[in-house]
Scaffold this motif. Structure first.
Motif, short mmCIF file in Angstrom:
data_model
loop_
_atom_site.label_atom_id
_atom_site.label_comp_id
_atom_site.label_asym_id
_atom_site.label_seq_id
_atom_site.Cartn_x
_atom_site.Cartn_y
_atom_site.Cartn_z
N GLN A 281 0.83 -1.20 0.00
CA GLN A 281 0.00 0.00 0.00
C GLN A 281 0.87 1.26 0.00
OE1 GLN A 281 -3.33 -0.38 -0.32
NE2 GLN A 281 -2.88 -2.57 -0.37
N THR A 282 2.13 1.12 0.34
CA THR A 282 3.07 2.24 0.36
C THR A 282 4.03 2.11 -0.81
OG1 THR A 282 4.64 1.05 1.74
CG2 THR A 282 2.94 2.34 2.88
N SER A 283 4.87 3.10 -0.97
CA SER A 283 5.85 3.07 -2.06
C SER A 283 7.25 3.18 -1.47
CB SER A 283 5.60 4.24 -3.03
OG SER A 283 4.34 4.09 -3.64
N PRO A 284 7.78 2.08 -0.97
CA PRO A 284 9.12 2.15 -0.38
C PRO A 284 10.18 2.33 -1.46
CG PRO A 284 8.39 -0.11 -0.52
CD PRO A 284 7.23 0.75 -0.96
N GLU A 285 11.33 2.82 -1.02
CA GLU A 285 12.46 2.97 -1.93
C GLU A 285 13.02 1.58 -2.26
OE1 GLU A 285 16.97 4.82 -1.96
OE2 GLU A 285 15.72 5.08 -0.19
N ILE A 286 13.32 1.35 -3.52
CA ILE A 286 13.93 0.09 -3.94
C ILE A 286 15.35 0.38 -4.38
CG2 ILE A 286 13.90 -1.79 -5.62
CD1 ILE A 286 10.89 -1.59 -5.67
N ARG A 287 16.29 -0.38 -3.83
CA ARG A 287 17.70 -0.24 -4.20
C ARG A 287 18.24 -1.61 -4.58
NH1 ARG A 287 20.43 2.46 0.81
NH2 ARG A 287 18.43 3.11 1.62
N THR A 288 19.11 -1.62 -5.56
CA THR A 288 19.83 -2.84 -5.91
C THR A 288 21.22 -2.74 -5.30
OG1 THR A 288 18.60 -3.04 -7.97
CG2 THR A 288 20.67 -4.25 -7.83
N ASP A 289 21.59 -3.78 -4.56
CA ASP A 289 22.89 -3.80 -3.89
C ASP A 289 23.58 -5.11 -4.27
OD1 ASP A 289 25.06 -3.95 -2.16
OD2 ASP A 289 23.95 -3.19 -0.43
N GLU A 290 24.61 -5.02 -5.07
CA GLU A 290 25.29 -6.21 -5.59
C GLU A 290 25.95 -7.05 -4.50
OE1 GLU A 290 27.81 -5.11 -8.85
OE2 GLU A 290 26.10 -4.44 -10.04
N ARG A 291 26.12 -6.48 -3.31
CA ARG A 291 26.72 -7.26 -2.22
C ARG A 291 25.85 -8.46 -1.85
NH1 ARG A 291 27.93 -2.20 1.64
NH2 ARG A 291 25.78 -1.87 1.01
N TRP A 292 24.56 -8.39 -2.18
CA TRP A 292 23.64 -9.48 -1.84
C TRP A 292 23.54 -10.52 -2.95
CZ3 TRP A 292 22.28 -10.15 2.93
CH2 TRP A 292 22.27 -9.05 3.80
N ASN A 293 24.24 -10.35 -4.05
CA ASN A 293 24.18 -11.32 -5.15
C ASN A 293 24.69 -12.68 -4.70
OD1 ASN A 293 23.25 -9.32 -6.82
ND2 ASN A 293 25.12 -9.14 -8.02
N GLU A 294 24.07 -13.70 -5.23
CA GLU A 294 24.54 -15.07 -5.03
C GLU A 294 25.87 -15.22 -5.77
OE1 GLU A 294 24.96 -17.82 -3.33
OE2 GLU A 294 22.86 -18.47 -3.43
N PHE A 295 26.69 -16.17 -5.33
CA PHE A 295 27.92 -16.45 -6.06
C PHE A 295 27.57 -17.10 -7.39
CE2 PHE A 295 27.01 -20.29 -3.75
CZ PHE A 295 27.42 -21.32 -4.57
N LYS A 296 28.51 -17.14 -8.30
CA LYS A 296 28.28 -17.71 -9.64
C LYS A 296 28.47 -19.22 -9.59
CE LYS A 296 29.56 -13.50 -12.11
NZ LYS A 296 28.33 -12.87 -11.84
N PRO B 279 23.61 -16.27 0.54
CA PRO B 279 23.76 -15.03 1.31
C PRO B 279 22.92 -15.03 2.60
CG PRO B 279 23.60 -14.50 -1.01
CD PRO B 279 23.29 -15.98 -0.87
N ILE B 280 21.73 -15.59 2.53
CA ILE B 280 20.91 -15.65 3.74
C ILE B 280 21.59 -16.56 4.77
CG2 ILE B 280 18.72 -16.47 4.72
CD1 ILE B 280 17.48 -15.72 1.93
N ALA B 281 22.06 -17.70 4.33
CA ALA B 281 22.74 -18.64 5.24
C ALA B 281 23.98 -17.99 5.86
CB ALA B 281 23.10 -19.93 4.52
N LEU B 282 24.72 -17.20 5.07
CA LEU B 282 25.89 -16.52 5.60
C LEU B 282 25.52 -15.53 6.70
CD1 LEU B 282 28.10 -15.80 2.46
CD2 LEU B 282 28.75 -17.09 4.49
N LEU B 283 24.48 -14.76 6.46
CA LEU B 283 24.06 -13.77 7.46
C LEU B 283 23.53 -14.44 8.72
CD1 LEU B 283 24.20 -10.70 7.41
CD2 LEU B 283 21.78 -10.68 6.86
N VAL B 284 22.72 -15.46 8.54
CA VAL B 284 22.21 -16.21 9.69
C VAL B 284 23.38 -16.87 10.42
CG1 VAL B 284 20.83 -18.23 10.37
CG2 VAL B 284 19.91 -16.57 8.74
#
Length: 182
Positions: A13-28, A124-129
């Motif tokens: 219902q709101t319009s939050p800011e969307i940012r792309t941050d390559e630090r969150w990319n999965e490895f290749k 990336p989620i597993a790393l942060l957790v």
């Protein structure tokens, strides 16, 4: 992940800011796998056999995770985390960890009352957790293997640390066939 973020954004219902941050990319994964599997296959006939079986199995079922698939995943990821072979066109495990942890550290630039959604992949989620729970690499890898695609993990910043509240939740994936790992 960007498609998922857009779908969620459209429902808000709101319009939050969307940012792309390559630090969150999965490895290749493909690059890491190809390079390391070549080395492992040359050293270990059993791995070479499993690798051939894995490719056949994945051609039949792209979501397969057991048998030769699991054995190859484990061997490749272990070799990557140990930096057993020179990185050929991919980032090392240590560099990947540092990149994702830098993305996690950036969350502390925000107020603890802010809600921030990060759309990323399992590792990336597993790393942060893993960082929040002070887990070793092997346990982080085990977490990554059981993360559902599109699952929800909730973490909060408090007292200068990340705290885990929920992990791998899928209440929005009502049908069992929507719950996939690859």
């Amino acid at each position: 992940q960007q498609d998922t973020a857009r779908l969620v954004y459209e429902q808000l219902q709101t319009s939050p800011e969307i940012r792309t941050d390559e630090r969150w990319n999965e490895f290749k994964l493909g690059t890491v796998y190809q390079s390391i599997a070549t080395h492992l296959g040359a050293e270990d006939a059993r791995f070479a056999q499993d690798f051939a079986a894995m490719k056949m199995r994945l051609s039949e079922n792209a979501y397969a995770t057991s048998g030769a698939v699991a054995r190859c995943d484990r061997a490749v990821m272990q070799a990557w985390m140990e930096n057993r072979y020179p990185a050929e066109g991919y980032e090392t495990w240590a560099a990947f960890q540092a990149r994702v942890q830098a993305g996690g550290a950036a969350l502390f630039e925000h107020s603890a009352q802010e809600t921030i959604a990060v759309f990323t992949s399992a590792t990336p989620i597993a790393l942060l957790v893993g960082a929040a729970l002070q887990l070793m690499n092997e346990k982080i890898l085990q977490l990554a293997w059981v993360m559902y695609n599109s699952s929800l993990t909730t973490m909060k910043t408090r007292d200068g640390a990340l705290h885990l509240y929920t992990l791998n939740a899928v209440p929005h994936l009502r049908k069992e066939e929507w719950r996939t790992f690859r």
